[in-house]
Design an enzyme around this catalytic site. Structure first.
Site, mmCIF file in Angstrom:
data_model
loop_
_atom_site.group_PDB
_atom_site.id
_atom_site.type_symbol
_atom_site.label_atom_id
_atom_site.label_comp_id
_atom_site.label_asym_id
_atom_site.label_seq_id
_atom_site.Cartn_x
_atom_site.Cartn_y
_atom_site.Cartn_z
ATOM 1 N N CYS A 1 1.321 0.207 -9.120
ATOM 2 C CA CYS A 1 2.454 0.727 -8.323
ATOM 3 C C CYS A 1 3.675 0.979 -9.173
ATOM 4 O O CYS A 1 4.488 1.840 -8.857
ATOM 5 C CB CYS A 1 2.771 -0.244 -7.197
ATOM 6 S SG CYS A 1 3.060 -1.926 -7.775
ATOM 7 N N GLY B 1 0.832 -1.204 0.000
ATOM 8 C CA GLY B 1 0.000 0.000 0.000
ATOM 9 C C GLY B 1 0.862 1.248 0.000
ATOM 10 O O GLY B 1 2.014 1.218 -0.454
ATOM 11 N N SER B 2 0.324 2.323 0.537
ATOM 12 C CA SER B 2 1.017 3.607 0.456
ATOM 13 C C SER B 2 2.169 3.713 1.461
ATOM 14 O O SER B 2 2.163 3.043 2.496
ATOM 15 C CB SER B 2 0.017 4.734 0.722
ATOM 16 O OG SER B 2 -0.435 4.646 2.052
ATOM 17 N N ARG C 1 2.748 6.252 3.313
ATOM 18 C CA ARG C 1 2.230 6.878 4.536
ATOM 19 C C ARG C 1 1.792 5.799 5.536
ATOM 20 O O ARG C 1 2.224 5.800 6.689
ATOM 21 C CB ARG C 1 1.025 7.793 4.193
ATOM 22 C CG ARG C 1 0.418 8.508 5.387
ATOM 23 C CD ARG C 1 -0.873 9.243 5.019
ATOM 24 N NE ARG C 1 -1.992 8.354 4.718
ATOM 25 C CZ ARG C 1 -2.755 7.752 5.638
ATOM 26 N NH1 ARG C 1 -2.513 7.942 6.917
ATOM 27 N NH2 ARG C 1 -3.743 6.953 5.281
ATOM 28 N N VAL C 2 0.962 4.860 5.080
ATOM 29 C CA VAL C 2 0.487 3.809 5.986
ATOM 30 C C VAL C 2 1.632 2.841 6.315
ATOM 31 O O VAL C 2 1.713 2.320 7.432
ATOM 32 C CB VAL C 2 -0.742 3.080 5.394
ATOM 33 C CG1 VAL C 2 -1.162 1.915 6.273
ATOM 34 C CG2 VAL C 2 -1.905 4.057 5.248
ATOM 35 N N GLY C 3 2.534 2.647 5.354
ATOM 36 C CA GLY C 3 3.701 1.778 5.590
ATOM 37 C C GLY C 3 4.462 2.201 6.846
ATOM 38 O O GLY C 3 4.904 1.369 7.638
ATOM 39 N N GLU D 1 5.615 -3.336 0.691
ATOM 40 C CA GLU D 1 5.583 -3.167 -0.767
ATOM 41 C C GLU D 1 4.867 -1.848 -1.021
ATOM 42 O O GLU D 1 3.639 -1.779 -0.967
ATOM 43 C CB GLU D 1 4.834 -4.335 -1.426
ATOM 44 C CG GLU D 1 5.541 -5.676 -1.303
ATOM 45 C CD GLU D 1 6.790 -5.796 -2.170
ATOM 46 O OE1 GLU D 1 6.942 -4.992 -3.115
ATOM 47 O OE2 GLU D 1 7.614 -6.663 -1.902
HETATM 48 P P1 NAD Z 1 -3.521 2.194 1.648
HETATM 49 O O1 NAD Z 1 -2.219 2.248 2.318
HETATM 50 O O2 NAD Z 1 -4.467 3.292 1.808
HETATM 51 O O3 NAD Z 1 -4.338 0.836 2.045
HETATM 52 C C1 NAD Z 1 -3.834 -0.478 1.931
HETATM 53 C C2 NAD Z 1 -4.319 -1.349 3.072
HETATM 54 O O4 NAD Z 1 -3.885 -0.760 4.268
HETATM 55 C C3 NAD Z 1 -5.843 -1.510 3.188
HETATM 56 O O5 NAD Z 1 -6.152 -2.877 3.385
HETATM 57 C C4 NAD Z 1 -6.214 -0.693 4.403
HETATM 58 O O6 NAD Z 1 -7.275 -1.235 5.128
HETATM 59 C C5 NAD Z 1 -4.943 -0.775 5.213
HETATM 60 N N1 NAD Z 1 -4.776 0.371 6.119
HETATM 61 C C6 NAD Z 1 -5.186 1.650 5.916
HETATM 62 N N2 NAD Z 1 -4.853 2.415 6.985
HETATM 63 C C7 NAD Z 1 -4.214 1.612 7.864
HETATM 64 C C8 NAD Z 1 -3.599 1.808 9.144
HETATM 65 N N3 NAD Z 1 -3.599 3.001 9.734
HETATM 66 N N4 NAD Z 1 -2.996 0.751 9.738
HETATM 67 C C9 NAD Z 1 -2.986 -0.460 9.143
HETATM 68 N N5 NAD Z 1 -3.534 -0.702 7.933
HETATM 69 C C10 NAD Z 1 -4.138 0.292 7.297
HETATM 70 O O7 NAD Z 1 -3.027 2.015 0.194
HETATM 71 P P2 NAD Z 1 -3.892 2.041 -1.048
HETATM 72 O O8 NAD Z 1 -4.346 3.420 -1.368
HETATM 73 O O9 NAD Z 1 -4.898 0.985 -0.869
HETATM 74 O O10 NAD Z 1 -2.786 1.602 -2.151
HETATM 75 C C11 NAD Z 1 -2.125 2.509 -2.996
HETATM 76 C C12 NAD Z 1 -0.632 2.519 -2.768
HETATM 77 O O11 NAD Z 1 -0.125 1.191 -2.770
HETATM 78 C C13 NAD Z 1 0.150 3.242 -3.848
HETATM 79 O O12 NAD Z 1 1.137 4.053 -3.258
HETATM 80 C C14 NAD Z 1 0.793 2.119 -4.646
HETATM 81 O O13 NAD Z 1 1.969 2.498 -5.323
HETATM 82 C C15 NAD Z 1 1.048 1.117 -3.572
HETATM 83 N N6 NAD Z 1 1.159 -0.225 -4.127
HETATM 84 C C16 NAD Z 1 2.349 -0.878 -4.049
HETATM 85 C C17 NAD Z 1 2.480 -2.136 -4.613
HETATM 86 C C18 NAD Z 1 3.780 -2.904 -4.561
HETATM 87 O O14 NAD Z 1 3.755 -4.082 -4.872
HETATM 88 N N7 NAD Z 1 4.888 -2.288 -4.190
HETATM 89 C C19 NAD Z 1 1.382 -2.716 -5.230
HETATM 90 C C20 NAD Z 1 0.178 -2.023 -5.274
HETATM 91 C C21 NAD Z 1 0.065 -0.779 -4.713
#
Ligand code: NAD
Length: 464
Positions: free
Chosen positions: A244, A188-189, A191-193, A210
């Site tokens: 991504c 995911g993002s 920020r959340v990472g 990731e």
């Molecule tokens: P996101 O971080 O908003 O959400 C992803 C997951 O995180 C969801 O299941 C959500 O419920 C969970 N989440 C949200 N807030 C949380 C918290 N505070 N604590 C724990 N978990 C939480 O990301 P998104 O908008 O769903 O995804 C988009 C991002 O993901 C982009 O930056 C994209 O580049 C990246 N991405 C990376 C890859 C990769 O393989 N490297 C693949 C796809 C997407």
């Protein structure tokens, strides 16, 4: 909240009682997973169409085919990966033998995003199972129908004490990351990472992140602009740029900008066909929040350059046409964040070296794309830049080879996945040394430290 603890307890109790799952079980589950995915193909396509307006062709290729090839790759290679590996014995340790045992980490958590909601749950799941773990999956709340079909498939393939799916919004994920899992795999993002990393630190849980970033394309003078435009347009068309590793912006010789944009537009028009934005083959933006975010980004980018362009889009289907924007200033607001949509800034250069220097001030991206027919130029760019992965003269392809590690560098991620790299991420490599029946070499190190022992010790320090 009770449900979260109940599910985790079921998995953790069975982990404590039965440890990981054995080799035969892993093969059995992977084969069953392959079969059930094929069996549920139409339901997966329907869910993805409703959640993202993704065509069945794109679902088959980017969500189903990708995970099936990875399952088959695992099935072909797992017997090598699980082997105990003997290692050489250094001369001072003669009388011992050593080997490495890959063991499951234990109970692992997978948190997935919405952009490839099926693939990005199942791909880490199959690696975790290959490595023998018990798994809890939290799919993205923004693709509720896909999350339900994932739950259905998991319930058909796995007993509850091996894999469970917990659906819900971010608060569920927030609660889960506080629990003492043995590994958290997050996609995911950034920020959340960072939040996940901070939560995992409390339990000293290992993590894989990731993440995303601004993946640049560099086109060198030696490469056909038409070919580069065609390949970049496809990579931006697929999933409407919500990938991504989608090309985020393009650097190309200044004199070639117009030709690039013309070729890009021609290719996009051809891909959309007569139905234009109503094309069923073109994916929508996930939701109105992201649709509006992209419009705001577009307006800010245009304002910064003094343009008065409108973005071709359709609010009812949340679709935005893949569109280039010529950028003069690196300080343009569109260069401040990952675009994650079908907008493509194009920046002209006269001095590539100077542009690479600016590029290196950005966070390290997930991918870099180099278009060049000049090998020394390719090597020069590879040496001067950093990124998670690279594809040369095409886009996206390094993701597709299961023999390559996939993952970011710095802000774009931590840890690698796919194939053996995915197996490794979910494994603990246990180091074992066995003393033979010969007298132990450590006897030498027992006091008293005689003059002879001191001489031998000095030789060891000097030569081994
Ligand atoms: P996101 O971080 O908003 O959400 C992803 C997951 O995180 C969801 O299941 C959500 O419920 C969970 N989440 C949200 N807030 C949380 C918290 N505070 N604590 C724990 N978990 C939480 O990301 P998104 O908008 O769903 O995804 C988009 C991002 O993901 C982009 O930056 C994209 O580049 C990246 N991405 C990376 C890859 C990769 O393989 N490297 C693949 C796809 C997407």
């Amino acid at each position: 909240m009770e449900k979260i603890e109940e599910i985790c307890n079921t998995i953790s109790e069975s982990y404590l009682n039965k440890a990981g799952i054995n080799y035969k079980e892993r093969i059995y589950y992977l084969k069953k997973l392959e079969m059930v995915i094929l069996d549920q193909k139409v339901n997966i396509q329907n869910a993805l169409f409703q959640d993202l307006r993704k065509s069945s062709f794109e679902t088959d290729t980017t969500e189903i085919f990708t995970v099936l090839t990875e399952i088959r790759h695992c099935l072909r290679n797992l017997h090598h990966w699980v082997r105990h590996t003997a290692v050489l014995t250094p001369i001072p340790m003669i009388g011992t033998s050593s080997y490495i045992i890959p063991e499951p980490k234990g109970m692992v958590l997978i948190i997935a995003p919405w952009n490839y909601p099926f693939n990005l749950c199942i791909s880490p799941l199959l690696s975790a199972i290959a490595a023998g773990n018990r798994v809890l999956i939290k799919p993205s709340e923004f693709c509720p129908l896909t999350a339900e079909i994932i739950k259905k498939i998991v319930n058909i393939v796995f007993p509850k004490d091996v894999v469970a799916v917990l659906n819900g919004d971010y608060s569920v994920a927030e609660a889960l990351v506080k629990l003492p899992f043995h590994h958290i795999f997050y996609t995911g993002s950034s920020r959340v990472g960072k939040l996940i990393m901070a939560a995992a630190a409390e339990n000293l849980t290992s993590i894989t992140l990731e993440l995303g970033g601004k993946s640049p394309c560099i086109i060198d003078v030696s490469f056909s602009i038409q070919l580069a435009a065609e390949r970049i347009a496809f990579a931006k068309f697929i999933n409407a740029g919500q990938t991504c590793i989608a090309p985020d912006f393009v650097l190309l010789p200044k004199a070639k900008i117009k030709q690039f944009i013309d070729c890009f537009n021609t290719v996009v028009d051809k891909m959309l066909g007569e139905s234009k934005l109503q094309s069923k083959e073109y994916t929508g933006i996930i939701n109105s929040k992201h649709f509006n975010r992209l419009h705001t980004l577009w307006s800010a980018a245009c304002e910064s350059e003094g343009y008065d362009y409108t973005l071709d889009s359709d609010a009812s289907s949340l679709k935005i046409k893949p569109t280039c924007i010529q950028i003069e200033k690196w300080s343009n607001p569109i260069m401040n964040e990952e675009i994650f949509g079908p907008i493509l800034p194009v920046i002209g250069y006269e001095d590539l070296q100077a542009s690479i220097a600016v590029l290196n001030q950005f966070h390290r991206p997930l991918n870099l794309y180099i278009f060049s027919n000049n090998d020394s130029m390719i090597n020069h760019i590879l040496k001067q830049t950093r990124s998670g992965g690279v594809t040369i003269n095409e886009c996206l392809l390094n993701y597709c080879n299961n023999n390559l590690p996939f993952g970011g560098d710095g802000n774009s991620g931590l840890g690698k996945t796919h194939g053996k790299f995915g197996f490794d991420v979910f494994s603990h490599f246990r180091a074992v040394t066995k003393q033979s029946k010969l007298p132990s070499g450590l006897l030498f190190f027992y006091p008293p430290y005689t003059p002879l022992k001191n001489k031998i010790k000095d030789l060891l320090v000097k030569y081994f």
